[in-house]
Design an enzyme around this catalytic site. Structure first.
Site, PDB file in Angstrom:
ATOM      1  N   CYS A 297       0.847  -1.193   0.000  1.00 55.59           N
ATOM      2  CA  CYS A 297       0.000   0.000   0.000  1.00 55.59           C
ATOM      3  C   CYS A 297       0.878   1.237   0.000  1.00 55.59           C
ATOM      4  O   CYS A 297       2.107   1.162  -0.078  1.00 55.59           O
ATOM      5  CB  CYS A 297      -0.913  -0.001   1.221  1.00 55.59           C
ATOM      6  SG  CYS A 297      -0.007   0.041   2.790  1.00 55.59           S
TER       7      CYS A 297
ATOM      8  N   ASP B  91       4.285  24.179 -31.967  1.00 54.42           N
ATOM      9  CA  ASP B  91       5.299  24.493 -32.963  1.00 54.42           C
ATOM     10  C   ASP B  91       4.682  24.228 -34.334  1.00 54.42           C
ATOM     11  O   ASP B  91       3.702  23.494 -34.449  1.00 54.42           O
ATOM     12  CB  ASP B  91       6.530  23.610 -32.736  1.00 54.42           C
ATOM     13  CG  ASP B  91       7.539  23.735 -33.857  1.00 54.42           C
ATOM     14  OD1 ASP B  91       7.944  24.864 -34.164  1.00 54.42           O
ATOM     15  OD2 ASP B  91       7.897  22.688 -34.434  1.00 54.42           O
TER      16      ASP B  91
END
Length: 754
Positions: free
Chosen positions: A49, A452
């Site tokens: 966990c 771009d």
């Protein structure tokens, strides 16, 4: 000094405790990272966990010989980056052993096969068999059996329960003991305490001839706990199945043609660049290679996400992991297996939990408080019930056992990592690689998208318009162009193929500007017009269009035309509908950018941008509190990709661009960007749902247990159900959006019909 001495002592102890075989296995855990450094990859099956994650990371990161340590909860692995040149995995394994976690070298970048699943299944079956038989005996007692008959049934129940508890409880007992022997508590400590208390309490009552025994509760409790843990294990394996699926695409070896023409089978690790490989129909390509003889159809759905086969002929590059469908081909290996495209995909997928997002940091902090809080709560519950029931310690202990069982941090610890791993698998099937879980969290909350132009919005394969110039100049321009990876340079090299390439010396590529070298002793440049004009005798025709010139000579301008990628309009429309600002950053002239994007919905166009200008633009956005997504591909975009809130790059991007990006999309179309954003938003919603489920469970379950309204059996069932519910909710991400929409539509129609 003391830390150095302790490190040496730890190393000596580790070497003494390890056999030569174990020492060799430990050293095999070392890997070479993308930056050329070393990393240590260890398999730790006992990670349960978020509390385990926190303990391991805190302990390892506190060591002087560790630069960073990250735990992958879903894959149960630890990746350690050593500091300095000294990297001894034996020290790290010994350190983990002192924490109570057995560790070994991970064989590869995939999830290590975990044998605990079969052990959990056997233990569940034994517990279920024992629970059924004890329940049958308990029915007779509940039906009114008295005296000797009742005592006989109780004795039979004890004879069944004790061996069942000792065997079926081993997964919990061994984990709890491993933690306690190093003075640590984990989630299995309260479970072990609860099961043993119920069993010992029943044995004490049996010896005293008591009427109320809890053997059925103890064994049935184990059955529910083991069943829940087994389901949790299976669902975790399913969550990480994408990574294991990638590993299965890599063959164990390859057929190599020797210089004498003979064929020989060699192990995959022995394939070297330059080897001639023979790939028959039905085989997976072992390493990245270039076809030299023959042609065939390839299944490149792993690479592009498209199911249609693609024809491969001499000169084409084929990636490792693609499936050869029809003919046999010969290909020249380009790089070793460890550096192949498939190996990079596996590494990127397995690093999906590399960085911690906000939600996961919260979950880990909560998990650290679990053990002390739950034991203190159980103790206070016991004392409170002992006082309110006038000393009925059996009832008080019974309620305290329920509190120990029902409080579980598993659901909270799994809320984020499982969702991220499932999302990574979903994106991989779409042709998108996710490099870390924090990236998908950042992608979900962007408020702007910055693109771009060349190679990102466009196809990256521009066309060169006819140009009239001296043959020597064109030859020199092609000599420089073939040494550059820029799309415009590739177009020049391809269209000037009829010209002989000049020999270039002292080559230097300047990101955002172009490439420079010496040809026959003369300085020459190919790149931006204004940059070329710095050495030319006169200005170029355009400051941003490609140009070539010798030092002191007249520049030659090249006119390059580009076409948009598929999916550009759909992506911009989707982002515009979502309220995102859309910006284009380009080094080209504003006229060229405007011409290419005249029908796109844009917020801003920034032309003539140099690499530093792009970085400054994005940094200014972030300083203003904006959260921009940057999509770029070139070497000149690497800084901008790193400066953005989150970034993406196509697979055709430069190595620097792919390294800097958080996501890499393999499909040719730009629609992968919008699709990834949709998955990120769905993942963020699922994570929030998981947190809500985990918090609501604890807020409801703990008060009920403290109030004595929950039996240990119900507590065990609720604890297991909470983890399974969180994992099951995360697995919804593996379904396609179309399936989810259809499912929503069916629910709406059903509701309307009702």
């Amino acid at each position: 000094m003391r830390d150095d001495i302790m490190t040496l002592v730890d190393g000596d102890a580790a070497e003494q405790l390890m056999s030569p075989l174990q020492q060799g296995a430990a050293r095999r855990s070392l890997r070479t990272a993308r930056d050329g450094g070393a990393i240590c990859l260890l398999s730790v099956p006992d990670i349960r966990c978020g509390g385990c994650v926190s303990k391991i990371e805190r302990a390892l990161n506190a060591r002087d010989d560790v630069a960073s340590a990250r735990v992958n909860l879903s894959l149960k692995r630890v990746q350690i980056t050593p500091s300095g040149s000294r990297a001894d995995p034996a020290l790290f394994i010994a350190a983990l052993d002192r924490l109570g976690f057995a560790a070994s070298a991970a064989d590869d970048a995939t999830a290590t096969p975990d044998p605990t699943g079969n052990g959990l299944l056997r233990a569940t079956a034994v517990a279920g068999f024992g629970a059924m038989n004890i329940m049958l005996l308990s029915v007779a007692v509940w039906s009114g059996a008295l005296g000797t008959t009742r005592d006989a049934f109780h004795l039979l129940s004890a004879m069944i329960a004790v061996p069942v508890v000792l065997y079926a409880g081993q997964p919990f007992f061994s984990s709890a003991w491993s933690a306690l022997r190093v003075r640590r508590v984990n989630m299995d400590v309260p479970i072990t305490l609860a099961v043993l208390l119920a069993t010992v309490l029943s044995l004490a009552e049996l010896l005293q001839g008591g009427e109320q025994l809890f053997f059925d509760a103890a064994v049935t409790l184990l059955f529910f706990l083991l069943g829940g843990r087994y389901l949790d294990q299976m669902m975790r394996e399913r969550a990480s199945s994408a990574i294991n699926g990638l590993a299965r695409l890599a063959p164990s070896g390859a057929m190599v043609r020797r210089p004498d023409g003979a064929l020989a089978y060699v192990e995959l690790e022995e394939v070297k660049p330059g080897d001639r490989l023979v790939v028959s129909a039905g085989e997976y390509v072992p390493v990245d290679a270039q076809v030299s003889e023959g042609s065939t159809d390839l299944d490149r759905s792993l690479i592009t996400g498209e199911p249609l086969p693609v024809l491969a002929s001499p000169g084409d590059m084929i990636e490792a992991g693609t499936l050869n469908l029809t003919g046999s081909v010969e290909a020249v290996a380009l790089r070793p297996a460890a550096e192949s495209f498939l190996a990079q995909m596996i590494r990127m997928q397995s690093e999906a939990e590399r960085n911690r997002g906000t939600y996961e940091r919260i979950a880990n902090r909560a998990a650290r408080l679990y053990a002390p809080v739950v034991h203190l709560m159980a103790l206070l519950t016991f004392l409170s019930w002992l006082w309110t029931t006038d000393g009925d310690w059996q009832q008080a202990l019974f309620v305290a056992i329920s509190v120990l069982i029902i409080t579980c941090p598993c659901a909270l610890g799994l809320a984020v990592p499982v969702a991220h791993v499932v999302a990574a698998g979903r994106l991989m099937r779409m042709g998108v690689l996710m490099k870390d879980g924090a990236g998908i969290e950042r992608l979900a909350n962007i408020d702007a998208a910055v693109f771009d132009k060349t190679g990102t919005l466009t196809t990256g394969r521009p066309r060169l318009e006819p140009v009239i110039a001296d043959v020597a100049d064109l030859s020199a321009a092609r000599g420089l162009a073939i040494r550059s990876s820029h799309p415009a340079a590739k177009a020049i090299a391809a269209d000037l193929v009829a010209e002989p390439a000049a020999v270039v010396e002292q080559v230097q590529e300047v990101p955002g500007y172009g490439i420079e070298g010496r040809i026959d002793g003369r300085r020459a440049r190919l790149g931006r017009g204004d940059w070329v004009a710095e050495i030319a005798g006169e200005p170029a025709s355009s400051p941003t269009d490609p140009a070539f010139a010798f030092a002191g000579g007249a520049p030659i301008g090249f006119e390059v035309t580009e076409t948009l990628r598929d999916g550009v309009h759909d992506t911009f429309d989707a982002f515009s509908r979502g309220g995102l600002d859309l910006v284009i950053l380009s080094g080209d002239s504003r006229e060229r950018v405007m011409h290419l994007s005249h029908d796109l919905v844009l917020t801003d166009i920034c032309a003539g941008m140099k690499p530093a200008d792009k970085v400054s633009y994005l940094e200014n956005m972030r300083h203003e509190g904006r959260r921009p997504l940057m999509v770029g591909d070139g070497l000149n975009d690497a800084g901008a990709l790193a400066a953005a809130h989150v970034s993406m790059a196509p697979s055709s991007a430069s190595d620097a661009g792919r390294t800097a990006a958080d996501f890499v999309f393999l499909r040719k179309g730009l629609d992968a960007v919008a699709a990834t954003h949709r998955v990120a938003c769905r993942t963020a919603a699922v994570v929030r749902q998981n947190f809500t489920l985990a918090i609501c469970y604890n807020c409801i379950a703990i008060p009920l247990a403290v109030a004595g309204l929950v039996t240990p059996l119900i507590a065990a069932l609720a604890m297991s159900a909470s983890s399974i519910l969180v994992i099951g909710n995360s697995l919804r991400l593996s379904a396609s959006p179309e399936k989810l929409r259809h499912g929503t539509r069916r629910r709406r129609l059903k509701k309307a019909a009702t």
